[in-house]
Design a protein around this motif. Structure first.
Motif, mmCIF file in Angstrom:
data_model
loop_
_atom_site.group_PDB
_atom_site.id
_atom_site.type_symbol
_atom_site.label_atom_id
_atom_site.label_comp_id
_atom_site.label_asym_id
_atom_site.label_seq_id
_atom_site.Cartn_x
_atom_site.Cartn_y
_atom_site.Cartn_z
ATOM 1 N N ASP A 222 -4.649 8.994 -0.444
ATOM 2 C CA ASP A 222 -5.611 9.921 0.713
ATOM 3 C C ASP A 222 -4.658 9.942 1.859
ATOM 4 O OD1 ASP A 222 -7.616 10.624 -0.242
ATOM 5 O OD2 ASP A 222 -8.985 8.809 -0.219
ATOM 6 N N LEU A 223 -3.812 8.810 1.832
ATOM 7 C CA LEU A 223 -2.720 8.142 2.268
ATOM 8 C C LEU A 223 -1.598 9.067 2.449
ATOM 9 C CD1 LEU A 223 -1.650 6.074 5.234
ATOM 10 C CD2 LEU A 223 -0.493 5.138 2.709
ATOM 11 N N ALA A 224 -2.205 10.070 1.934
ATOM 12 C CA ALA A 224 -0.235 10.819 1.429
ATOM 13 C C ALA A 224 -0.310 11.954 2.497
ATOM 14 C CB ALA A 224 0.065 11.488 0.028
ATOM 15 N N LEU A 225 -2.105 12.154 1.322
ATOM 16 C CA LEU A 225 -2.935 13.746 2.203
ATOM 17 C C LEU A 225 -3.375 13.898 3.319
ATOM 18 C CD1 LEU A 225 -5.395 14.234 -1.308
ATOM 19 C CD2 LEU A 225 -3.064 16.250 -0.393
ATOM 20 N N ALA B 178 1.104 -1.325 -0.195
ATOM 21 C CA ALA B 178 0.826 0.197 0.236
ATOM 22 C C ALA B 178 0.629 1.952 0.077
ATOM 23 C CB ALA B 178 -1.290 -0.509 1.362
ATOM 24 N N ALA B 179 0.425 2.398 -0.883
ATOM 25 C CA ALA B 179 0.737 3.713 -0.796
ATOM 26 C C ALA B 179 1.733 3.335 -1.938
ATOM 27 C CB ALA B 179 0.911 3.927 0.490
ATOM 28 N N TYR B 180 2.744 2.711 -2.428
ATOM 29 C CA TYR B 180 3.301 2.367 -3.074
ATOM 30 C C TYR B 180 3.724 4.045 -3.984
ATOM 31 C CZ TYR B 180 7.899 0.956 -5.640
ATOM 32 O OH TYR B 180 9.306 1.219 -6.047
ATOM 33 N N LEU B 181 4.096 4.786 -3.440
ATOM 34 C CA LEU B 181 5.101 5.789 -5.036
ATOM 35 C C LEU B 181 6.377 6.425 -4.463
ATOM 36 C CD1 LEU B 181 1.459 8.443 -3.311
ATOM 37 C CD2 LEU B 181 1.537 6.280 -4.548
ATOM 38 N N ASN B 182 6.806 5.412 -5.203
ATOM 39 C CA ASN B 182 7.878 6.108 -5.597
ATOM 40 C C ASN B 182 8.116 5.140 -6.974
ATOM 41 O OD1 ASN B 182 10.634 6.124 -5.570
ATOM 42 N ND2 ASN B 182 11.067 4.643 -3.795
ATOM 43 N N THR B 183 7.234 4.769 -8.189
ATOM 44 C CA THR B 183 7.623 4.275 -9.529
ATOM 45 C C THR B 183 8.623 4.518 -10.325
ATOM 46 O OG1 THR B 183 5.791 3.188 -9.916
ATOM 47 C CG2 THR B 183 6.889 3.762 -11.895
ATOM 48 N N SER C 226 -1.661 2.435 -8.731
ATOM 49 C CA SER C 226 -1.698 2.826 -7.172
ATOM 50 C C SER C 226 -3.742 3.238 -7.389
ATOM 51 C CB SER C 226 -1.276 4.879 -8.040
ATOM 52 O OG SER C 226 0.196 4.950 -8.427
ATOM 53 N N THR C 227 -3.646 3.889 -6.384
ATOM 54 C CA THR C 227 -4.978 3.704 -6.602
ATOM 55 C C THR C 227 -5.206 5.203 -5.473
ATOM 56 O OG1 THR C 227 -5.128 3.292 -3.815
ATOM 57 C CG2 THR C 227 -5.133 1.423 -6.036
ATOM 58 N N ARG C 228 -6.436 5.556 -5.243
ATOM 59 C CA ARG C 228 -6.926 6.819 -4.111
ATOM 60 C C ARG C 228 -6.699 6.526 -3.480
ATOM 61 N NH1 ARG C 228 -9.177 12.433 -5.003
ATOM 62 N NH2 ARG C 228 -8.800 12.928 -2.915
ATOM 63 N N GLU D 27 9.546 12.860 6.190
ATOM 64 C CA GLU D 27 10.091 12.599 6.929
ATOM 65 C C GLU D 27 8.637 11.879 7.034
ATOM 66 O OE1 GLU D 27 11.758 15.080 6.413
ATOM 67 O OE2 GLU D 27 13.320 15.080 6.320
ATOM 68 N N ARG D 28 7.391 12.843 7.067
ATOM 69 C CA ARG D 28 6.329 12.305 7.096
ATOM 70 C C ARG D 28 5.493 11.817 6.606
ATOM 71 N NH1 ARG D 28 2.635 18.041 7.620
ATOM 72 N NH2 ARG D 28 4.972 18.685 6.769
ATOM 73 N N LEU D 29 6.135 11.910 5.942
ATOM 74 C CA LEU D 29 5.298 10.522 4.670
ATOM 75 C C LEU D 29 5.997 9.467 4.989
ATOM 76 C CD1 LEU D 29 5.627 12.512 0.778
ATOM 77 C CD2 LEU D 29 3.357 11.535 1.815
#
Length: 339
Positions: free
Chosen positions: A332-335, A16-21, A326-328, A302-304
Motif C-alpha cells: 500500500d505504501l508503494a502504491l 517498514a517498506a523494505y522491498l529490496n531483498t 514483506s506485508t500488505r 525517486e517517488r518511492l
C-alpha cells in the motif's frame, strides 16, 4: 524506523517498506546474532579455524535441500561467477552457449571469457531454442525484472543433450520449483537466502565431469590432512570443487538456510508472489507469478525513495522485491507513492 517483524515464525529487524531483498536480504535475528557472536570470538582471539567446519557443512546441506539435490553434489564457493567459471572450463572449446538477452553478467561472462560462442535471445525464446545449442546458461529468475525462465522447456532440451546451467540466486528462498534435474545449479547467499555476502554453492549433476581448476586445501578428501604436500588427494564428490570458505558468511548461512529449508515452500511462494502481484494489480499490470516487480513509470525510483520505500534501480526501472517479512502495508505504501 526499524521495528521487529514476525513472519513465518521468524523475527526480523527490518524497516517498514523494505522491498529490496533482490539486492540484499535482511537476516532473521538468529542468523545476525550468530554472526555477531562469531565476530566477537574473532575479536577476542577465541575463534579457531576448525570451529567453522560445522557451519560450512550445515549450510551446504541446507542449500542442497532447498535446491533438491543430494549434499554430495554440492560444492561451496564465494561467488556465482567463480563457480560458473568451473562450468565454462568443463565445456569443450568453442561450445555454442545460449543465454538470455540482458542476463546478469556473472552467468554469461565466464563462458564468454573462456572463448565459447554465446548467442543472446529474448528470455521467452530460451526454452524453445535451447536444444539447438551445446549448453544454455540462464538465471531461473531474471535479476532486472523478475521474469521466470521456462524450466519445463529447458528440462526437455536437456533430454536431447543440451547442458543446462541455472543460476538460482534470485529464486532459491521463495520460488517453489524443482531444480535438481539440471546439469548445474548455482546461487549466492546474500539475497533471498538472508545470509552474509561471501558464500555461494554449486550443484553438479553426476553425469558431468567438472575439473577442479581451483583446487586447494579445502577440496581435499580429508581437509585438515590436505594442507601440505603432494600428491593431489581431492574429495571423491563435489567437495573436490570447493574453495576455501569465507567463515563468517557460512556462520550466518548455517542458521538462515536451515530455517528457510524447514518452511512450507508453497506457502512462502504464495506469500511473496501474492504481494508482488497485488502491487502489479494496483499499477494496472497483469500478474506475473514472481516475487520481483519492475516499475517503469517515469520518476518511480525517486517517488518511492521519497516515501521511504527501499528498492533498487535496475535496467531503467524501479525494482521492488517481496520476501518473508514483506506485508500488505508495504504494498500500500508503494502504491501510494506511485499514485
Amino acid at each position: 524506523m526499524i521495528s521487529p517483524r514476525d513472519a513465518f515464525g521468524l523475527r526480523f529487524d527490518v524497516p517498514a517498506a523494505y522491498l529490496n531483498t533482490a539486492s540484499i536480504g535482511v537476516p532473521p535475528v538468529q542468523a545476525a546474532d550468530a554472526v555477531a557472536a562469531a565476530v566477537q570470538g574473532w575479536r577476542t582471539g577465541a575463534g579457531r579455524p576448525a570451529d567453522f567446519d560445522a557451519p560450512v557443512a550445515t549450510a551446504r546441506a541446507a542449500w542442497a535441500r532447498l535446491v533438491g539435490v543430494p549434499v554430495e553434489r554440492v560444492a561451496v564457493g564465494a561467488t556465482v561467477s567463480g563457480l560458473v567459471s568451473l562450468l565454462a572450463a568443463a565445456l569443450p572449446p568453442r561450445s555454442r552457449v545460449l543465454v538470455a538477452a540482458g542476463e546478469f553478467t556473472s552467468v554469461t561472462w565466464p563462458f564468454a571469457a573462456r572463448g565459447h560462442v554465446l548467442t543472446e535471445v529474448p528470455l521467452d525464446e530460451v526454452g524453445a531454442r535451447a536444444a539447438e545449442f551445446d549448453a544454455v546458461a540462464v538465471a531461473v529468475v531474471q535479476s532486472a525484472d523478475g521474469a521466470l525462465v521456462d524450466l519445463d522447456a529447458l528440462r526437455a532440451a536437456r533430454a536431447t543433450g543440451t547442458r543446462v546451467v541455472l543460476d538460482a540466486t534470485q529464486a532459491t528462498g521463495w520460488l517453489d520449483a524443482d531444480l535438481g534435474w539440471a546439469d548445474a545449479v548455482t546461487g549466492g547467499a546474500y539475497k533471498w537466502l538472508l545470509s552474509p555476502r561471501g558464500a555461494a554453492w554449486l550443484a553438479v549433476h553426476p553425469d558431468w565431469e567438472v575439473p577442479a581448476e581451483q583446487a586447494g586445501w579445502f577440496a581435499g578428501a580429508q581437509v585438515w590432512d590436505s594442507v601440505y604436500g603432494l600428491p593431489l588427494r581431492l574429495a571423491a564428490d563435489a567437495r573436490a570443487l570447493d574453495t576455501s570458505p569465507a567463515w563468517l558468511s557460512h556462520v550466518g548461512a548455517a542458521v538462515a538456510l536451515p530455517l528457510l529449508a524447514d518452511l512450507d515452500r508453497a506457502a512462502v511462494h504464495a506469500h511473496c508472489t501474492g504481494l508482488a502481484d497485488a502491487l502489479r494489480a494496483g499499477l494496472g499490470l497483469e500478474p506475473a507469478g514472481s516475487a520481483i516487480v519492475a516499475v517503469r513509470t517515469p520518476g518511480a525510483q525517486e517517488r518511492l525513495e521519497a516515501a521511504g520505500v527501499a528498492c533498487a534501480a535496475r535496467a531503467g526501472a524501479a525494482r521492488l522485491s517481496f520476501h518473508l517479512y514483506s506485508t500488505r502495508a508495504d504494498v500500500d505504501l508503494a502504491l501510494e507513492a506511485l499514485a
